[in-house]
Design an enzyme around this catalytic site. Structure first.
Site, short mmCIF file in Angstrom:
data_model
loop_
_atom_site.label_atom_id
_atom_site.label_comp_id
_atom_site.label_asym_id
_atom_site.label_seq_id
_atom_site.Cartn_x
_atom_site.Cartn_y
_atom_site.Cartn_z
N LYS A 111 0.72 -1.18 0.06
CA LYS A 111 0.21 -0.09 0.26
C LYS A 111 1.03 1.35 -0.05
O LYS A 111 0.26 2.25 -0.74
CB LYS A 111 -0.93 0.06 1.25
CG LYS A 111 -2.11 -0.70 1.01
CD LYS A 111 -3.06 -0.23 0.11
CE LYS A 111 -4.57 -0.99 -0.29
NZ LYS A 111 -4.11 -2.16 -1.10
N LYS A 194 -5.92 -13.00 -11.88
CA LYS A 194 -7.29 -13.23 -11.42
C LYS A 194 -8.16 -11.96 -11.73
O LYS A 194 -7.92 -11.02 -11.92
CB LYS A 194 -7.05 -13.70 -9.84
CG LYS A 194 -6.90 -12.39 -8.82
CD LYS A 194 -7.00 -12.95 -7.61
CE LYS A 194 -6.57 -11.52 -6.56
NZ LYS A 194 -6.76 -11.95 -5.16
N LYS A 197 -11.39 -6.08 -9.53
CA LYS A 197 -11.83 -4.84 -10.03
C LYS A 197 -10.81 -3.67 -10.01
O LYS A 197 -11.00 -3.01 -10.84
CB LYS A 197 -12.95 -4.24 -8.87
CG LYS A 197 -12.38 -4.14 -7.40
CD LYS A 197 -13.51 -4.02 -6.37
CE LYS A 197 -12.87 -4.36 -4.82
NZ LYS A 197 -13.97 -4.64 -3.89
#
Ligand code: TRP
Length: 331
Positions: A111, A194, A197
């Site tokens: 992150k 995979k 979104k």
């Protein structure tokens, strides 16, 4: 009865990857376990500090959960921020969580690379909030994907540390759980990994997608130049299309295209058309149900209220116990 708990951040609609990777199993689990399924809206603030339409996103996920078969009579379905007791447990766990171990967490390192302009303390303590979610209900089993395994390991560390520090045997050690089913990893449409979104526009097929949107995305799916020798090994993009077909199409359809591929006669356009139609048929009942639920605000708000009440009852008990264990007593 053992307790199962899972959460999802309301940062996008549910897609086929969510369905086959987890949701489908949840529908079965709720018959055999004491289940808690919640929407992690506090967590979403670590990456979306000024969320656009937070309530709307939460409502959509709730409708999608219900449309996929989660049953508020069987499982406790709730919204994280409806049970602020979790914030107190998060505070307690943070007191015994070390900055070093939080900094070493893979998801934190990822992150800070992804959002270097916003390395907030919520990101650092994401694992303690997740641990609080799990320990608040003293869950035994947590259905998680690979990317969440480290968080679960940290939850065990925090639970054991708490037990040791206060010399109690209060929190159980939560274990990863997939209900004995082999989890199907659903690939996306961009030819690589995979379905997700965040993997770019057009990679995921959402449960709420309209038929036209599905056709468009599938027709744009990445393919290759086609096989040139019989039984040629499949490239990643083609392997992905077959995996998707395996998930939504019937066995004859799959066998037909396998045969076409193996004999080098396959027309990817034809395969995609079929795949799109089968995805449309597969998602249709979800889509209709989602629409119906979203129009029924009163029902959704009743489901949320019921979940809140049940989750809060248990949460309050845990907080009472934990305060007592730590030594907060009334004067
Ligand atoms: N971190 C999880 C995810 O991104 C979401 C989550 C939050 C969760 N709290 C949880 C999952 C507790 C399981 C249990 O997918």
């Amino acid at each position: 009865m053992e307790t199962v708990l899972s959460g999802i951040r309301p940062t996008g609609n549910l897609h086929l990857g969510n369905y086959f990777g987890a949701l489908k199993n949840f529908v079965q689990m709720q018959n055999e376990y004491n289940c808690y399924f919640f929407i992690a809206d506090y967590h979403s603030l670590t990456t979306h500090p000024t969320p656009h339409n937070l309530t709307g996103n939460v409502r959509e996920i709730l409708a999608e959960y219900l449309a996929a078969g989660l049953d508020p009579e069987k499982a406790v379905i709730y919204i994280q921020s409806d049970v602020p007791e979790v914030a107190e447990l998060y505070l307690f766990l943070n007191m015994n969580a070390y900055v070093g171990e939080l900094e070493r967490c893979t998801s934190f390192k990822d992150k800070i690379r992804q959002q270097p302009h916003n390395v907030n303390a919520g990101l650092l303590t994401y694992p303690t909030l997740m641990a609080a979610d799990i320990l608040l209900h003293r869950a035994n089993k947590v259905p998680v994907g690979k990317d969440q395994e480290q968080h679960l390991e940290m939850t065990r560390t925090f639970a054991n540390r708490f037990n040791r520090m206060y010399n109690v045997d209060y929190f159980p050690e939560p274990q990863a759980f997939n209900f004995g089913n082999e989890l199907i990893k659903i690939p996306g449409l961009n030819g690589t990994g995979k379905m997700g979104k965040s993997e770019g526009e057009g990679n995921a097929i959402f449960l709420s997608d309209e038929p036209e949107a599905i056709r468009k995305k599938v027709m744009k799916a990445v393919t290759d130049a086609g096989p040139t020798r019989p039984h040629q090994e499949k490239s990643q993009p083609i392997e992905n299309l077959f995996k998707l077909m395996k998930a939504v199409s019937n066995a004859e359809t799959l066998a037909y295209f396998e045969e076409q591929y193996d004999s080098c006669q396959i027309k990817y356009g034809e395969m995609k058309k079929q795949l799109a139609e089968d995805m449309i048929a597969f998602t249709a009942p979800f889509r209709d149900k989602i629409k119906e639920l979203l129009e029924n605000k009163e029902y959704l708000s009743n489901v949320a209220r019921m979940g809140k009440e049940k989750a809060q009852e248990n949460a309050r008990k845990t907080i009472r116990d934990v305060r007592e264990i730590i030594g907060f007593r009334s004067l």
